[in-house]
Design an enzyme around this catalytic site. Structure first.
Site, PDB file in Angstrom:
ATOM      1  N   ALA A   1       0.847  -1.190   0.000  1.00  0.00           N
ATOM      2  CA  ALA A   1       0.000   0.000   0.000  1.00  0.00           C
ATOM      3  C   ALA A   1       0.883   1.242   0.000  1.00  0.00           C
ATOM      4  O   ALA A   1       1.985   1.234   0.563  1.00  0.00           O
ATOM      5  CB  ALA A   1      -0.907  -0.006   1.215  1.00  0.00           C
TER       6      ALA A   1
ATOM      7  N   GLY B   1       0.656  -5.135   1.167  1.00  0.00           N
ATOM      8  CA  GLY B   1      -0.570  -5.285   0.376  1.00  0.00           C
ATOM      9  C   GLY B   1      -0.305  -5.930  -0.976  1.00  0.00           C
ATOM     10  O   GLY B   1      -1.197  -6.556  -1.554  1.00  0.00           O
TER      11      GLY B   1
ATOM     12  N   GLU C   1      -0.257  -9.543  -0.194  1.00  0.00           N
ATOM     13  CA  GLU C   1      -1.627  -9.967   0.117  1.00  0.00           C
ATOM     14  C   GLU C   1      -2.454 -10.120  -1.159  1.00  0.00           C
ATOM     15  O   GLU C   1      -3.265 -11.040  -1.289  1.00  0.00           O
ATOM     16  CB  GLU C   1      -2.272  -8.957   1.074  1.00  0.00           C
TER      17      GLU C   1
ATOM     18  N   GLU D   1       4.673  -4.797   7.483  1.00  0.00           N
ATOM     19  CA  GLU D   1       3.864  -3.753   8.127  1.00  0.00           C
ATOM     20  C   GLU D   1       4.318  -3.454   9.545  1.00  0.00           C
ATOM     21  O   GLU D   1       4.178  -2.327  10.028  1.00  0.00           O
ATOM     22  CB  GLU D   1       2.377  -4.171   8.134  1.00  0.00           C
TER      23      GLU D   1
HETATM   24  N1  DAK Z   1       4.562   3.375  -0.450  1.00  0.00           N
HETATM   25  C1  DAK Z   1       4.983   4.537  -0.981  1.00  0.00           C
HETATM   26  N2  DAK Z   1       6.175   4.706  -1.560  1.00  0.00           N
HETATM   27  C2  DAK Z   1       6.992   3.653  -1.612  1.00  0.00           C
HETATM   28  C3  DAK Z   1       6.627   2.400  -1.078  1.00  0.00           C
HETATM   29  C4  DAK Z   1       5.339   2.275  -0.465  1.00  0.00           C
HETATM   30  N3  DAK Z   1       4.875   1.106   0.030  1.00  0.00           N
HETATM   31  N4  DAK Z   1       7.658   1.552  -1.266  1.00  0.00           N
HETATM   32  C5  DAK Z   1       8.615   2.241  -1.904  1.00  0.00           C
HETATM   33  N5  DAK Z   1       8.214   3.509  -2.125  1.00  0.00           N
HETATM   34  C6  DAK Z   1       8.981   4.574  -2.777  1.00  0.00           C
HETATM   35  C7  DAK Z   1      10.117   5.078  -1.933  1.00  0.00           C
HETATM   36  O1  DAK Z   1       9.659   6.019  -0.999  1.00  0.00           O
HETATM   37  C8  DAK Z   1      11.008   5.675  -2.982  1.00  0.00           C
HETATM   38  O2  DAK Z   1      10.498   6.936  -3.343  1.00  0.00           O
HETATM   39  P1  DAK Z   1      11.499   8.199  -3.590  1.00  0.00           P
HETATM   40  O3  DAK Z   1      12.273   8.335  -2.326  1.00  0.00           O
HETATM   41  O4  DAK Z   1      12.370   7.758  -4.752  1.00  0.00           O
HETATM   42  O5  DAK Z   1      10.577   9.328  -3.906  1.00  0.00           O
HETATM   43  C9  DAK Z   1      10.850   4.748  -4.158  1.00  0.00           C
HETATM   44  O6  DAK Z   1       9.613   4.046  -3.943  1.00  0.00           O
HETATM   45  C10 DAK Z   1      11.951   3.724  -4.273  1.00  0.00           C
HETATM   46  O7  DAK Z   1      12.077   3.097  -3.013  1.00  0.00           O
HETATM   47  P2  DAK Z   1      13.468   2.991  -2.233  1.00  0.00           P
HETATM   48  O8  DAK Z   1      14.367   4.145  -2.554  1.00  0.00           O
HETATM   49  O9  DAK Z   1      13.145   2.781  -0.799  1.00  0.00           O
HETATM   50  O10 DAK Z   1      14.077   1.672  -2.894  1.00  0.00           O
HETATM   51  P3  DAK Z   1      14.928   0.535  -2.217  1.00  0.00           P
HETATM   52  O11 DAK Z   1      15.267  -0.418  -3.314  1.00  0.00           O
HETATM   53  O12 DAK Z   1      16.058   1.135  -1.407  1.00  0.00           O
HETATM   54  O13 DAK Z   1      13.962  -0.168  -1.173  1.00  0.00           O
HETATM   55  C11 DAK Z   1      11.885  -1.265  -0.476  1.00  0.00           C
HETATM   56  C12 DAK Z   1      12.851  -0.843  -1.648  1.00  0.00           C
HETATM   57  C13 DAK Z   1      10.661  -1.878  -1.134  1.00  0.00           C
HETATM   58  C14 DAK Z   1      12.593  -2.319   0.368  1.00  0.00           C
HETATM   59  C15 DAK Z   1      11.558  -0.031   0.375  1.00  0.00           C
HETATM   60  O14 DAK Z   1      11.107   1.016  -0.512  1.00  0.00           O
HETATM   61  C16 DAK Z   1      10.498  -0.296   1.360  1.00  0.00           C
HETATM   62  O15 DAK Z   1      10.739  -0.865   2.421  1.00  0.00           O
HETATM   63  N6  DAK Z   1       9.230   0.098   1.047  1.00  0.00           N
HETATM   64  C17 DAK Z   1       8.112  -0.004   1.971  1.00  0.00           C
HETATM   65  C18 DAK Z   1       7.609  -1.416   2.024  1.00  0.00           C
HETATM   66  C19 DAK Z   1       6.446  -1.566   2.982  1.00  0.00           C
HETATM   67  O16 DAK Z   1       6.565  -1.321   4.183  1.00  0.00           O
HETATM   68  N7  DAK Z   1       5.317  -2.011   2.469  1.00  0.00           N
HETATM   69  C20 DAK Z   1       4.139  -2.293   3.252  1.00  0.00           C
HETATM   70  C21 DAK Z   1       3.245  -1.069   3.238  1.00  0.00           C
HETATM   71  S1  DAK Z   1       1.836  -1.271   4.296  1.00  0.00           S
HETATM   72  C22 DAK Z   1      -5.699  -2.884   3.868  1.00  0.00           C
HETATM   73  C23 DAK Z   1      -5.216  -3.072   2.598  1.00  0.00           C
HETATM   74  C24 DAK Z   1      -3.854  -3.070   2.375  1.00  0.00           C
HETATM   75  C25 DAK Z   1      -2.979  -2.840   3.394  1.00  0.00           C
HETATM   76  C26 DAK Z   1      -3.467  -2.664   4.670  1.00  0.00           C
HETATM   77  C27 DAK Z   1      -4.822  -2.663   4.921  1.00  0.00           C
HETATM   78  N8  DAK Z   1      -7.095  -2.889   4.131  1.00  0.00           N
HETATM   79  C28 DAK Z   1      -7.954  -3.474   3.079  1.00  0.00           C
HETATM   80  C29 DAK Z   1      -7.625  -2.605   5.376  1.00  0.00           C
HETATM   81  C30 DAK Z   1      -1.570  -2.826   3.083  1.00  0.00           C
HETATM   82  C31 DAK Z   1      -0.648  -2.231   3.848  1.00  0.00           C
HETATM   83  C32 DAK Z   1       0.733  -2.155   3.348  1.00  0.00           C
HETATM   84  O17 DAK Z   1       1.074  -2.680   2.301  1.00  0.00           O
END
Ligand code: DAK
Length: 256
Positions: A64, A107, A110, A130
């Protein structure tokens, strides 16, 4: 027509590609609304018999969109009915394949798990990270991951947010196959075409029956499967399939 999605058809296969490369295909409301719309359109289109969802080689999806999500209120999330979008691949009557390469997180993971089959590239990395941003999986991760790979490893992954590589994902049964990066999409499309060439009503029932495994006790699932089996004997495709076999010719499916 779609923002951040590329939606195409290749014969009987509907193809949906996430297209937000700058943010590793993070899923925001536009993407999820578009995905819901595209899936509904493919569901309604009788010429489409299988659907394929993929991202880029670098990322299926990093989950997400944290930027968009961080200020959301519970009531806003409730109103958007987010969860329905994540469950849609399961409720589709047509099979949905996820072709996963690179990051498949939160997400994104998922969503892939809600699909019927996951084909992974060697670079695929799965995680429910998360916990690292102060929440828990909210779109099925705590339920589908343990069912797919067992409680202990799923618990470890969810409590730590650590990544699981493609080889382990295959060993534990999360994905059906791991393919070199340069070939994963072509292989997933070949699989989709193969499934699309099968009798559609039987395909629909087979998907429903397999999914019952996760929702019912064994006896109930066996009863369900048997009723579906009997019902298929009212279809053209059952007669055609068996006649064609006995006549040593190729069957022609009508989906009736
Ligand atoms: N959201 C927004 N931006 C993201 C992102 C994300 N999930 N993942 C990466 N980006 C962005 C980064 O901010 C960066 O942007 P800039 O700085 O260039 O502007 C760009 O993508 C490239 O990322 P990195 O520079 O960080 O690249 P790396 O290769 O160093 O790292 C990474 C890649 C994937 C390991 C890292 O970006 C990372 O850890 N990202 C976050 C992963 C994460 O925590 N994902 C889970 C999010 S929570 C629901 C439905 C769905 C959900 C919940 C409830 N309901 C139906 C109730 C879902 C929740 C989630 O998914």
């Amino acid at each position: 027509m779609y923002e951040n999605l590329i939606v195409t058809t290749e014969d009987a296969v509907g193809v949906i590609q996430f297209n937000r490369p700058k943010v590793l295909n993070a899923l925001n409301s536009q993407v999820m609304r578009g995905l819901t719309h595209a899936l509904a359109a493919f569901e309604a289109d009788a010429t489409i018999r299988c659907v394929l969802i993929h991202g880029s080689e670098r990322a299926f999806s990093a989950g997400a969109d944290i930027d968009a999500m961080q200020a959301a209120t519970p009531v806003e999330m409730l109103r958007e009915n987010w969860i329905a979008a994540w469950d849609r691949p399961r409720t589709m009557t047509k099979p949905v394949i996820a072709a996963v390469s690179g990051y498949c997180l939160g997400g994104g993971c998922e969503l892939a798990m809600a699909c019927d089959i996951i084909i992974a590239s060697e670079s695929a990395q799965f995680a429910q990270p998360e916990i690292g941003i102060g929440v828990i999986p909210g779109a099925g991760g705590t339920q589908r991951l343990p069912r797919a790979i067992g409680k202990s490893r799923a618990m470890e992954l969810i409590l730590t947010g650590k990544f699981m590589g493609a080889a382990e994902a295959e060993r534990r049964g999360l994905v059906s196959r791991v393919v070199p990066v340069e070939a994963y999409l072509a292989e997933a499309k070949a699989l989709a075409r193969d499934i699309a060439s099968k009798p559609p009503v039987a395909i629909q029932f087979a998907k429903e029956c397999v999914n019952k495994v996760f929702e019912t006790a064994l006896g109930e699932g066996l009863d369900y499967e048997r009723r579906m089996f009997y019902f298929l004997f009212s279809t053209h495709d059952q007669r055609e399939g068996m006649e064609a076999f006995l006549a040593k010719r190729k069957p022609e499916w009508k989906g009736q």
